[in-house]
Write a protein that holds these residues in place. Structure first.
Motif, mmCIF file in Angstrom:
data_model
loop_
_atom_site.group_PDB
_atom_site.id
_atom_site.type_symbol
_atom_site.label_atom_id
_atom_site.label_comp_id
_atom_site.label_asym_id
_atom_site.label_seq_id
_atom_site.Cartn_x
_atom_site.Cartn_y
_atom_site.Cartn_z
ATOM 1 N N TRP A 252 -7.745 -41.514 -12.981
ATOM 2 C CA TRP A 252 -6.681 -42.349 -12.375
ATOM 3 C C TRP A 252 -5.839 -41.551 -11.384
ATOM 4 O O TRP A 252 -5.569 -42.009 -10.264
ATOM 5 N N GLN B 27 -6.502 -38.746 -9.720
ATOM 6 C CA GLN B 27 -7.208 -38.313 -8.511
ATOM 7 C C GLN B 27 -7.339 -39.455 -7.512
ATOM 8 O O GLN B 27 -7.202 -39.267 -6.300
ATOM 9 N N LYS B 28 -7.583 -40.644 -8.056
ATOM 10 C CA LYS B 28 -7.665 -41.826 -7.191
ATOM 11 C C LYS B 28 -6.307 -42.131 -6.583
ATOM 12 O O LYS B 28 -6.184 -42.429 -5.393
ATOM 13 N N LYS B 29 -5.264 -42.007 -7.402
ATOM 14 C CA LYS B 29 -3.902 -42.318 -6.951
ATOM 15 C C LYS B 29 -3.446 -41.357 -5.857
ATOM 16 O O LYS B 29 -2.791 -41.750 -4.887
ATOM 17 N N LEU B 30 -3.768 -40.081 -6.009
ATOM 18 C CA LEU B 30 -3.328 -39.069 -5.042
ATOM 19 C C LEU B 30 -4.361 -38.828 -3.940
ATOM 20 O O LEU B 30 -4.102 -38.048 -3.013
ATOM 21 N N ASP B 31 -5.528 -39.487 -4.079
ATOM 22 C CA ASP B 31 -6.615 -39.341 -3.104
ATOM 23 C C ASP B 31 -7.015 -37.870 -2.947
ATOM 24 O O ASP B 31 -7.065 -37.315 -1.842
ATOM 25 N N ILE B 32 -7.278 -37.240 -4.095
ATOM 26 C CA ILE B 32 -7.687 -35.834 -4.094
ATOM 27 C C ILE B 32 -8.833 -35.632 -5.076
ATOM 28 O O ILE B 32 -9.103 -36.486 -5.931
ATOM 29 N N THR B 33 -9.527 -34.507 -4.920
ATOM 30 C CA THR B 33 -10.529 -34.089 -5.897
ATOM 31 C C THR B 33 -10.050 -32.775 -6.501
ATOM 32 O O THR B 33 -9.892 -31.776 -5.788
ATOM 33 N N THR C 277 -0.150 -28.877 -6.546
ATOM 34 C CA THR C 277 -1.028 -30.035 -6.783
ATOM 35 C C THR C 277 -1.068 -30.388 -8.264
ATOM 36 O O THR C 277 -1.018 -31.573 -8.640
ATOM 37 N N LYS D 146 2.798 -37.500 -11.969
ATOM 38 C CA LYS D 146 2.279 -38.859 -11.779
ATOM 39 C C LYS D 146 1.863 -39.480 -13.112
ATOM 40 O O LYS D 146 2.173 -40.633 -13.411
#
Length: 738
Positions: free
Chosen positions: A332, A334-340, A370, A377
């Motif tokens: 959730w 990673q999707k929310k922050l648009d990161i890997t 990060t 979050k």
């Protein structure tokens, strides 16, 4: 009337009488004054020099001394002894009152009062101050202020007379008077060593000199007790929470020059009075050493034992918030922050979701920000109450900017209260939080962590973020290192430099240095816009100084557009020497803020717009050690300096300015927890004692956009290869293990 004798020597002297017209220079710390005096029978003003107590224009001086010839300024009268009387003429009284001597009366108000009362003015203020209401613009409030100031300055002068006769600079008299009021002289006569513990700026050495002049014996009980406490405080300033018993006795013996038996007796007495605690470190050990006793100042023993107890309590207390599915949370966020997230980052976040206390440590560019962003979050999603804090204002501001959450300094988080005589937030009034994240934890000392943990609810999650490779805290202790070394708290160590950080030579070189390798050097003639780290070779300290001045004043502002005062910070390993903080500040002040000094303390002069630093915690003003501000204005009539810290204007009396230092250049230690757009760092062989890997590493990591080092590669090599840190005597690691 006052009489001062500045010399006990028999000399031929000349007598001179006159009225002070203006003060050219006066040093608030020792009273040394240069003044212009109207001498009876002389047409031109005479220059006088000597130690005067709170000199004021308009005062009448009857002096004994000698005429001297200054090579630059010509004829001067050097005062050995003098008497003062208040002025008798209308002109003299106007100058006297308008000099700023009395708070509440400036030149214009002095004119109005003296025009109304004439030669009777000073008698009116002294005996019939209510009559001042007859003067336009003076009400009851102003009368009370003038009356109080008049009485206070008279009493302070008496204290000054007594203290100066016993070797105390007049600059301390105001502080002593503020502390003890009318009991000042009695306190000093009874126990001058109280000054060292009660008043900032007066140390044991000064108090000891006063005591000698008052007739206190070298081996008297009060001196030896004060000497032991002094040595322990000095050792605490070096970072030690305790000191071994036998080495302490030796240090005290060397400092006081008294025999061992007297020291042991005095130590026993202050132990009985609970001023110090002696703890046997052999307790609980099978193969113990003989005489393995530790001597603590009482407050450090209390703090260290409480830190251990409270950390253990937090570790064993269940969380107040519900458990989170770690895998789902990671997908959730990673999707929310648009990161890997990298493997090390996912491990850190999982650990934060499981554990009650967690340490996250790593150098710049290793992804700490990060990780914290992701943790916040997730905790926000489950409606956890979150608090963020850091030891300094700059670190808290940076934390707010990088996370989007409000962060406070730890002092402000704990809400100091004068009514309670300490922090409002404590075990009885804990912080309302489910997650507390502390950044720059390497800066935390034993006392501050003690107060913080008192306020942390046992059910909360505590995350300590920091870089263990930086210099340890300025205060006593090695709390981050001890917590990590105990094995009782989970630790996530971040070592991978992420791709976006690999383009910065500041970050790459910081990691090289930390791993014992020399940094990559660039020529100062290369294209400055392409790189952020430069080394300028120069071994002559005088030339290093000139290069630093040119960089700060011309080259960096011209090439990069950085503001020379707001954006550029000079960091130096030392306080003394040609490229020490003291000399650098004087030269940078002349370059970046030229003009006439408005307030002078010893060799330090302050001007409007100066960049300054607070050097001790002042809870009264809510300004703390390391805070940097700018002088807004200097009110000479009110004897006040107004300094702006983070948009808040703080008023300092002249007598409080020993808490302030110029901050164009600061020591590397004082820069901890702060980041600056640009840092300039001298590194020379002359700094040999302080050339250590963690010092250079800390200095470099303070620079955000540009780092310029000036010195020799040999000095840099010495620092990089010297990974021997000075041992601090602390017991937290052992307490946590037990």
């Amino acid at each position: 009337m006052t009489i001062i004798n500045n010399s006990g020597m028999e000399k031929q002297f000349t007598t001179l009488s006159g009225q002070i017209e203006r003060i050219t220079y006066t040093n608030l710390e020792n009273g040394f004054t240069i003044a212009r005096v109207k001498v009876y029978g002389r047409r031109d003003l005479v220059t006088i020099v000597g130690n005067l107590i709170s000199p004021a224009p308009g005062e009448i001086l009857k002096m004994k001394g000698e005429w001297t010839q200054h090579p630059r300024f010509g004829e001067q009268f050097k005062i050995w002894q003098y008497k003062t009387t208040i002025p008798a003429t209308v002109y003299g009284i106007k100058k006297y009152l308008g000099s700023g001597l009395i708070k509440g009366i400036g030149p214009k108000m002095a004119d109005r009062i003296v025009n109304y009362f004439g030669k009777d003015t000073l008698e009116i203020i002294e005996k019939k101050s209510e009559r001042l209401s007859q003067v336009s613009g003076i009400g009851k409030k102003r009368i009370a202020m003038i009356q109080a100031a008049w009485e206070e300055q008279k009493e302070i002068r008496e204290v000054m007379l007594f203290l100066q006769a016993h070797g105390v600079s007049s600059g301390y008299a105001t502080k002593i008077f503020k502390q003890y009021k009318n009991n000042s002289i009695a306190v000093v006569q009874e126990n001058p060593y109280r000054l060292a513990t009660d008043i900032f700026g007066i140390g044991f050495i000064t108090a000891d000199e006063i005591a000698k002049k008052l007739g206190f014996a070298m081996d008297c009980q009060v001196r030896v007790e004060a000497g032991i406490l002094y040595v322990l405080h000095q050792l605490a300033d070096e970072g030690h929470v305790y000191y071994p018993y036998e080495p302490l006795l030796q240090k005290v013996k060397e400092t006081l020059n008294v025999n061992r038996e007297i020291i042991i007796k005095a130590l026993a007495l202050i132990t009985f009075e609970r001023k110090v605690i002696i703890e046997d470190l052999n307790e609980g050990l099978e193969n113990y050493k003989e005489n393995n006793k530790a001597v603590f100042l009482a407050k450090y023993h209390l703090c260290e034992t409480n830190i251990s107890a409270r950390l253990k309590n937090i570790l064993k207390t269940p969380k107040a918030i519900r458990q989170v599915n770690q895998e789902k949370a990671l997908v959730w966020v990673q999707k929310k922050l648009d990161i890997t997230l990298a493997k090390s980052q996912t491990a850190a976040i999982k650990s934060a979701l499981i554990n009650k206390v967690l340490v996250i440590t790593g150098g710049p560019g290793t992804g700490k920000t990060t990780i914290i962003h992701a943790i916040l979050k997730i905790f926000s999603k489950i409606n956890a109450r979150i608090l963020l804090a850091a030891p300094t204002g700059r670190a808290a501001k940076k934390m707010s900017e990088t996370t989007g959450h409000t962060a406070k300094t730890i002092h402000r988080l704990l809400e100091f209260s004068f009514a309670q005589g300490g922090f409002s937030k404590n075990e009885k009034n804990p912080l309302k939080t489910d997650l507390l994240v502390i950044d720059e934890t390497s800066m935390l000392d034993t006392i501050l962590l003690h107060h913080l943990l008192k306020a942390v609810p046992a059910s909360a999650t505590l995350i300590l973020v920091g870089d263990v490779n930086q210099l340890p805290a300025v205060g006593a202790g090695n709390v981050l290192g001890d917590i990590m070394g105990s094995g009782r708290v989970p630790v996530v160590k971040l070592t991978e430099i992420f791709r976006q950080a690999q383009g910065s030579l500041i970050i790459v070189n910081a990691h090289k240095i930390n791993n014992g390798f020399l940094p990559t050097f660039n020529s100062p003639d290369s294209n400055l816009k392409k790189q952020d780290f430069y080394f300028i070779s120069q071994e002559d300290p005088e030339k290093v100084l000139e290069i630093i001045l040119r960089l700060a004043g011309e080259r960096i502002p011209a090439k990069f557009g950085f503001d020379p005062v707001e954006d550029i910070q000079v960091l130096t390993p030392m306080h003394r020497g040609i490229v020490g903080a003291g000399n650098l500040n004087m030269r940078l002040q002349e370059l970046l803020n030229p003009g006439e000094n408005k307030v002078i303390l010893g060799k330090r002069g302050f001007r409007p717009n100066d960049k300054v630093m607070q050097i001790k915690n002042n809870y009264d003003k809510s300004v703390f050690n390391g805070d940097i501000g700018r002088i807004i204005r200097i009110e000479t009539e009110l004897k006040e300096v107004i300094i702006c810290f983070d948009g808040k204007e703080i008023c300092y009396d002249f007598s409080e300015l020993d808490e302030i230092r110029l901050a164009y250049a600061v020591s590397v230690h004082k820069s901890q927890g702060s980041e600056y757009p640009v840092v300039i760092i001298p590194v020379l062989i002359q700094h040999y004692i302080l050339l250590q890997r963690n010092l250079v590493y800390t200095a470099i990591t303070r620079g955000r956009k540009l780092v310029v080092m000036v010195g020799t590669k040999k000095a840099m090599a010495i620092a990089v290869h010297n990974n021997k840190t000075i041992k601090r005597f602390t017991g937290l690691k052992q307490r946590l293990i037990k």
